[in-house]
Design an enzyme around this catalytic site. Structure first.
Site, PDB file in Angstrom:
ATOM      1  CB  ALA A   9      -8.928  -6.772 -13.059  1.00  9.56           C
ATOM      2  CE1 TYR A 142      -0.910  -4.317   1.257  1.00  9.40           C
ATOM      3  CE2 TYR A 142      -1.723  -4.588   3.500  1.00  9.40           C
ATOM      4  CZ  TYR A 142      -1.918  -4.702   2.132  1.00  9.40           C
ATOM      5  OH  TYR A 142      -3.115  -5.180   1.644  1.00  9.40           O
ATOM      6  CB  ILE A 175      -9.068 -11.806   0.973  1.00 10.58           C
ATOM      7  CG1 ILE A 175      -9.759 -10.611   1.650  1.00 10.58           C
ATOM      8  CG2 ILE A 175      -9.932 -12.411  -0.132  1.00 10.58           C
ATOM      9  CD1 ILE A 175     -11.083 -10.885   2.312  1.00 10.58           C
TER      10      ILE A 175
END
Ligand code: NAP
Length: 232
Positions: A9, A142, A175
Site C-alpha cells: 500500500a 506474471y 492501470i
C-alpha cells in the site's frame, strides 16, 4: 470499527485502496516493503498504521499480523511483474515472482484467517490481472501467478463461505501506475484505442471495486474485471 489491511500500500493501486477504505470508515493498516518514505507519508496523510513486511517471507508476515491484531478486510495487493520472453526467464525470476505474487498472498491469508474464523466474519480480496485471465505474451510468469491467484480465491470462497468469509478477486486491466511506467506513449494510445471506454484505468477505479467487494456479503468466488471493457 472494522480493520482493513492492504498489502503493497505504499504506492499505486494499494495506496488508492488504503485511501478509499479509510474514507469508507475502516481503520486501515498499510503494508509496505521498500518504499518506507511513501508509506510513512500516506500513513500520516490518512491516519493509518504502516507496517513493513516482505509478503514473500512467512516470518515477516506473521510478525506483521501479530502487530496488526484482528483484521476484518484483507486486500492482498502486493505484486511485482517481470516482462521477459519465456526462454529468457531464469529460475530466480520464476521463484521471485511466485514468492511475492502467489506465496505472498497465501502467507497473508494464512495469518488473517484464525481471527476471521473466530469472528465468523472476513472479507478477503486478492489482486489478479486481466493477464491472469487471458494470458500475456512476454509475461508468462506474471500471468501464471495471477491465474494461480484466481484458482486459490475461487477454492477458498467455497471452503470459507460457511465461516462467514467471502473471497473475491479483482482483475484490473492496464492501470496508470509505476508498474506500467515502461509503456511508451504510442503503446498507451494503442491500448486506449482497443478499450471500449477509450482510456486506461486509474488507481481509484480499482480501489472502488475493492471497496465494493469489502461491503458485499452475498458476492464470493468472483473475478471482477476492472478493465474498461478491454476483455469482455
Ligand atoms: P506498483 O505501483 O509497482 O506497486 C507495487 C506495490 O507492491 C508497492 O506498494 C510495493 O511496495 C508492493 N510490493 C512489491 N513487492 C512486495 C513485497 N515483497 N512485500 C510487500 N509489498 C510489496 O504496482 P501496482 O500497479 O499498484 O500493482 C498493484 C497490484 O495490482 C499488483 O499485484 C499488480 O500485479 C496488480 N495489477 C496491476 C495492474 C496495472 O496495470 N498497474 C494491472 C493488473 C493487476 P514497496 O514499494 O514498498 O516495496
Amino acid at each position: 470499527m472494522m480493520t482493513a489491511l492492504v498489502t503493497g500500500a505504499s504506492r499505486g493501486i494499494g495506496a488508492a485502496c488504503a485511501r478509499a477504505l479509510k474514507a469508507a470508515g475502516y481503520d486501515v493498516i498499510i503494508n509496505y516493503n521498500n518504499s518506507e518514505k511513501a508509506a510513512l507519508e500516506l500513513s500520516a496523510e490518512i491516519g493509518a498504521k504502516a507496517i513493513r513486511a516482505d509478503v514473500s517471507d512467512a516470518a515477516q508476515v506473521r510478525r506483521m499480523f501479530e502487530e496488526a491484531g484482528s483484521v476484518d478486510v484483507l486486500v492482498c495487493n502486493a505484486g511485482i511483474s517481470v516482462s521477459k520472453m519465456f526462454c529468457d526467464m531464469t529460475p530466480d525470476d520464476w521463484n521471485r515472482i511466485f514468492a511475492v505474487n502467489f506465496v505472498g498472498t497465501v502467507n497473508c491469508i494464512e495469518e488473517a484467517l484464525p481471527s476471521m474464523i473466530h469472528n465468523k466474519f472476513g472479507r478477503i480480496i486478492t489482486m489478479s490481472s486481466i493477464w491472469g485471465v487471458t494470458g500475456a505474451s512476454c509475461e508468462s510468469a506474471y500471468s501464471a501467478t495471477k491465474a494461480a491467484i484466481i484458482g486459490l480465491s475461487k477454492s477458498l470462497a467455497k471452503e470459507l463461505g460457511p465461516s462467514g468469509i467471502t473471497v473475491n478477486c479483482v482483475a484490473p486491466g492496464v492501470i496508470d501506475t509505476d508498474m506500467n511506467a515502461h509503456l511508451t506513449p504510442d503503446i498507451i494510445e494503442e491500448l486506449k484505442y482497443e478499450t471500449p471506454v477509450c482510456s486506461i484505468g486509474k488507481v481509484e477505479d480499482v480501489a472502488q471495486a475493492v471497496c465494493y467487494l469489502a461491503s458485499a456479503p452475498f458476492v464470493t468466488g468472483q473475478v471482477l474485471g476492472v478493465n474498461g471493457g478491454f476483455l469482455i
